[in-house]
Design an enzyme around this catalytic site. Structure first.
Site, PDB file in Angstrom:
ATOM      1  N   THR A 126      49.396  37.538  28.975  1.00  0.00           N
ATOM      2  CA  THR A 126      48.434  37.446  30.065  1.00  0.00           C
ATOM      3  C   THR A 126      49.112  37.203  31.411  1.00  0.00           C
ATOM      4  O   THR A 126      50.205  36.626  31.475  1.00  0.00           O
ATOM      5  CB  THR A 126      47.464  36.273  29.757  1.00  0.00           C
ATOM      6  OG1 THR A 126      46.739  35.910  30.937  1.00  0.00           O
ATOM      7  CG2 THR A 126      48.203  35.023  29.296  1.00  0.00           C
ATOM      8  N   ASP A 127      48.427  37.616  32.487  1.00  0.00           N
ATOM      9  CA  ASP A 127      48.925  37.334  33.841  1.00  0.00           C
ATOM     10  C   ASP A 127      48.938  35.831  34.138  1.00  0.00           C
ATOM     11  O   ASP A 127      49.610  35.382  35.067  1.00  0.00           O
ATOM     12  CB  ASP A 127      48.092  38.092  34.896  1.00  0.00           C
ATOM     13  CG  ASP A 127      46.589  37.855  34.807  1.00  0.00           C
ATOM     14  OD1 ASP A 127      46.146  36.989  34.021  1.00  0.00           O
ATOM     15  OD2 ASP A 127      45.839  38.537  35.547  1.00  0.00           O
ATOM     16  N   GLU A 128      48.190  35.063  33.350  1.00  0.00           N
ATOM     17  CA  GLU A 128      48.068  33.624  33.650  1.00  0.00           C
ATOM     18  C   GLU A 128      49.382  32.869  33.461  1.00  0.00           C
ATOM     19  O   GLU A 128      49.526  31.746  33.949  1.00  0.00           O
ATOM     20  CB  GLU A 128      46.967  32.991  32.793  1.00  0.00           C
ATOM     21  CG  GLU A 128      45.617  33.643  33.055  1.00  0.00           C
ATOM     22  CD  GLU A 128      44.441  32.904  32.445  1.00  0.00           C
ATOM     23  OE1 GLU A 128      44.483  31.669  32.360  1.00  0.00           O
ATOM     24  OE2 GLU A 128      43.475  33.581  32.048  1.00  0.00           O
ATOM     25  N   TYR A 151      46.400  26.551  28.143  1.00  0.00           N
ATOM     26  CA  TYR A 151      46.370  27.912  27.570  1.00  0.00           C
ATOM     27  C   TYR A 151      47.528  28.747  28.110  1.00  0.00           C
ATOM     28  O   TYR A 151      48.296  29.342  27.351  1.00  0.00           O
ATOM     29  CB  TYR A 151      45.030  28.600  27.901  1.00  0.00           C
ATOM     30  CG  TYR A 151      45.057  30.107  27.720  1.00  0.00           C
ATOM     31  CD1 TYR A 151      45.153  30.671  26.451  1.00  0.00           C
ATOM     32  CD2 TYR A 151      45.009  30.973  28.823  1.00  0.00           C
ATOM     33  CE1 TYR A 151      45.206  32.056  26.280  1.00  0.00           C
ATOM     34  CE2 TYR A 151      45.057  32.355  28.658  1.00  0.00           C
ATOM     35  CZ  TYR A 151      45.153  32.888  27.388  1.00  0.00           C
ATOM     36  OH  TYR A 151      45.210  34.251  27.220  1.00  0.00           O
ATOM     37  N   LYS A 155      50.817  30.378  26.152  1.00  0.00           N
ATOM     38  CA  LYS A 155      51.141  31.812  26.129  1.00  0.00           C
ATOM     39  C   LYS A 155      52.536  32.048  26.717  1.00  0.00           C
ATOM     40  O   LYS A 155      53.290  32.884  26.218  1.00  0.00           O
ATOM     41  CB  LYS A 155      50.090  32.610  26.923  1.00  0.00           C
ATOM     42  CG  LYS A 155      48.709  32.656  26.299  1.00  0.00           C
ATOM     43  CD  LYS A 155      48.635  33.383  24.969  1.00  0.00           C
ATOM     44  CE  LYS A 155      48.884  34.865  25.076  1.00  0.00           C
ATOM     45  NZ  LYS A 155      48.645  35.542  23.759  1.00  0.00           N
TER      46      LYS A 155
HETATM   47  P1  NAD Z   1      39.473  36.078  21.270  1.00  0.00           P
HETATM   48  O1  NAD Z   1      39.395  34.583  21.357  1.00  0.00           O
HETATM   49  O2  NAD Z   1      38.246  36.887  21.451  1.00  0.00           O
HETATM   50  O3  NAD Z   1      40.079  36.494  19.857  1.00  0.00           O
HETATM   51  C1  NAD Z   1      41.168  35.828  19.285  1.00  0.00           C
HETATM   52  C2  NAD Z   1      41.229  36.206  17.816  1.00  0.00           C
HETATM   53  O4  NAD Z   1      42.355  35.511  17.238  1.00  0.00           O
HETATM   54  C3  NAD Z   1      40.005  35.786  17.002  1.00  0.00           C
HETATM   55  O5  NAD Z   1      39.625  36.839  16.150  1.00  0.00           O
HETATM   56  C4  NAD Z   1      40.481  34.587  16.210  1.00  0.00           C
HETATM   57  O6  NAD Z   1      39.790  34.419  14.984  1.00  0.00           O
HETATM   58  C5  NAD Z   1      41.936  34.925  16.009  1.00  0.00           C
HETATM   59  N1  NAD Z   1      42.777  33.730  15.772  1.00  0.00           N
HETATM   60  C6  NAD Z   1      42.803  32.575  16.486  1.00  0.00           C
HETATM   61  N2  NAD Z   1      43.674  31.714  15.943  1.00  0.00           N
HETATM   62  C7  NAD Z   1      44.239  32.344  14.866  1.00  0.00           C
HETATM   63  C8  NAD Z   1      45.229  31.979  13.916  1.00  0.00           C
HETATM   64  N3  NAD Z   1      45.823  30.780  13.937  1.00  0.00           N
HETATM   65  N4  NAD Z   1      45.566  32.875  12.959  1.00  0.00           N
HETATM   66  C9  NAD Z   1      44.977  34.096  12.907  1.00  0.00           C
HETATM   67  N5  NAD Z   1      44.017  34.488  13.782  1.00  0.00           N
HETATM   68  C10 NAD Z   1      43.664  33.621  14.753  1.00  0.00           C
HETATM   69  O7  NAD Z   1      40.613  36.488  22.304  1.00  0.00           O
HETATM   70  P2  NAD Z   1      40.773  37.793  23.192  1.00  0.00           P
HETATM   71  O8  NAD Z   1      40.135  37.559  24.497  1.00  0.00           O
HETATM   72  O9  NAD Z   1      40.389  38.969  22.381  1.00  0.00           O
HETATM   73  O10 NAD Z   1      42.347  37.804  23.436  1.00  0.00           O
HETATM   74  C11 NAD Z   1      43.234  38.513  22.563  1.00  0.00           C
HETATM   75  C12 NAD Z   1      44.649  38.392  23.090  1.00  0.00           C
HETATM   76  O11 NAD Z   1      44.739  38.948  24.404  1.00  0.00           O
HETATM   77  C13 NAD Z   1      45.134  36.954  23.218  1.00  0.00           C
HETATM   78  O12 NAD Z   1      46.486  36.903  22.842  1.00  0.00           O
HETATM   79  C14 NAD Z   1      44.990  36.645  24.700  1.00  0.00           C
HETATM   80  O13 NAD Z   1      45.907  35.664  25.119  1.00  0.00           O
HETATM   81  C15 NAD Z   1      45.304  38.005  25.295  1.00  0.00           C
HETATM   82  N6  NAD Z   1      44.715  38.263  26.622  1.00  0.00           N
HETATM   83  C16 NAD Z   1      43.374  38.094  26.809  1.00  0.00           C
HETATM   84  C17 NAD Z   1      42.819  38.385  28.049  1.00  0.00           C
HETATM   85  C18 NAD Z   1      41.332  38.242  28.300  1.00  0.00           C
HETATM   86  O14 NAD Z   1      40.879  38.435  29.425  1.00  0.00           O
HETATM   87  N7  NAD Z   1      40.514  37.935  27.297  1.00  0.00           N
HETATM   88  C19 NAD Z   1      43.643  38.804  29.095  1.00  0.00           C
HETATM   89  C20 NAD Z   1      45.015  38.968  28.854  1.00  0.00           C
HETATM   90  C21 NAD Z   1      45.527  38.701  27.612  1.00  0.00           C
END
Ligand code: NAD
Length: 337
Positions: A126-128, A151, A155
């Site tokens: 993430t950009d964060e 968070y 990351k």
């Molecule tokens: P989300 O919270 O919707 O989904 C996360 C998933 O990971 C869920 O299905 C959860 O059950 C699973 N999970 C959590 N802990 C786990 C563990 N210990 N073992 C196995 N599975 C586990 O998150 P998201 O928004 O879909 O984000 C997905 C990825 O993208 C993350 O790595 C996040 O950091 C990254 N990301 C998200 C955004 C955003 O805007 N949402 C932006 C940039 C990067």
């Protein structure tokens, strides 16, 4: 040739978009997901293709090692994470366990497993991790990481581990850093779904502080495409930025959602529901990514225009109130013994 991909977090918001993108091109997808409150099997149930869901924790060494022994993975796309900044402020432990220890476990399993010559480990980030910007400038791939929330710090730690597993052990890791995502199946705790759901119920639309914070928004389908581009064309050891250049202040975004809602579901003054609440602790002011060199290197361009994507997302939430109801009441699934 069919490739077998281990996708962690595939039952979540962005992960489920990645499952669909992989399945449609014929890859075999093994989803490893703990099914926490944020991940639900309904998110991937209808996807056509070869998709296997393994319910379990990425930090479970025995399980992860057994998966690597069973499949000759061509790649790991590591998207599992505890992902909500507010939750990381109220309780950081699961963020450390999943985002740091879990990532470590996966890197170790990948390092010790027999790998195909084209193996890649994609660390979805993430950009964060960079911290916060003022009104001007962008995060470049050389910007120092100065994460501000638990968070973001978790990351950033995971990114450091992925980089070091490349430098020390030669594991071909690639890091992608993406801006804020929106789209169908985003958990109701996140800004856009929360505003839509509250507005439809006539409840307040809580905006942190004055709502001046600025975020860059990309559709989750575009994020998924960008990650696949990094998988196909990325160079091990590199970092790639995935973004859209679509920046918006939080208050402007909520106002735009109210405008769209007024057209889709007229009959209520949605704007009157906007309420300013105490700001999030340590709330970052602005994120914006330098995307040109990454997009050029990957041959990637986002394809969803922001306002159209937002309208489609709103329509998806309007048409899927049963999904919303399920997620609001869902506490996660326990792993079968
Ligand atoms: P989300 O919270 O919707 O989904 C996360 C998933 O990971 C869920 O299905 C959860 O059950 C699973 N999970 C959590 N802990 C786990 C563990 N210990 N073992 C196995 N599975 C586990 O998150 P998201 O928004 O879909 O984000 C997905 C990825 O993208 C993350 O790595 C996040 O950091 C990254 N990301 C998200 C955004 C955003 O805007 N949402 C932006 C940039 C990067």
């Amino acid at each position: 040739m069919t490739r077998t991909i281990l996708l962690t977090g595939g039952a979540g918001f962005i992960g489920s978009a990645m499952v669909a993108a992989l399945a449609v091109r014929g890859d075999k997808v093994v989803v490893l997901d703990k099914l926490t409150y944020a991940g639900h099997r309904q998110n991937i149930d209808g996807i056509k293709g070869t998709v296997e869901l393994v319910v379990g924790d990425i930090a479970d060494g025995a399980l992860v090692t057994a998966l690597f022994a069973k499949h000759a993975f061509n790649a790991v796309i590591h998207a599992a994470a505890e992902s909500h900044v507010d939750n990381s402020i109220s309780g950081s432990t699961p963020f450390i366990q999943t985002n740091i220890l879990g990532t470590h476990m996966l890197l170790e399993a990948a390092r010790n497993a027999p790998r195909t010559h084209d193996f890649r480990f994609i660390q979805v980030s993430t950009d964060e991790v960079y911290g916060a910007l003022g009104d001007k400038g962008v995060f470049t791939r050389d910007t120092l990481m100065q994460p501000n929330s638990p968070y973001a710090a978790s990351k950033a730690s995971a990114d450091h581990l992925a980089r070091s597993w490349f430098r020390t052990y030669g594991l071909p890791t690639i890091i992608t850093r993406c801006c804020n995502n929106y789209g169908p199946r985003q958990h109701p705790e996140k800004l856009i779904p929360r505003m839509i759901i509250n507005a439809l119920k006539g409840e307040k639309l809580p905006v942190y502080g004055e709502g001046k914070q600025i975020r860059e928004w990309i559709h989750a389908d575009d994020h998924a495409r960008g990650v696949l581009a990094a998988l196909d064309r990325g160079v091990p050891g590199e970092v790639y930025h995935l973004g859209s250049g679509e920046e918006m202040r939080n208050l402007a975004l909520v106002t735009l959602l109210c405008d769209l809602l007024a057209k889709e579901r007229p009959g209520r003054d949605y704007h009157a529901l906007i309420t300013h609440v105490a700001d999030r602790l340590g709330h970052d002011y602005r994120y914006a990514l330098d995307i040109e060199s990454s997009h050029r290197a990957l041959g990637f361009k986002p394809s969803v225009a922001f306002e159209q994507g937002l309208k489609d997302t709103l329509r998806w939430y309007l048409a899927n109130d049963a999904w919303v109801e399920t997620m609001v009441n869902y506490k996660g699934e326990r792993r079968a013994a």
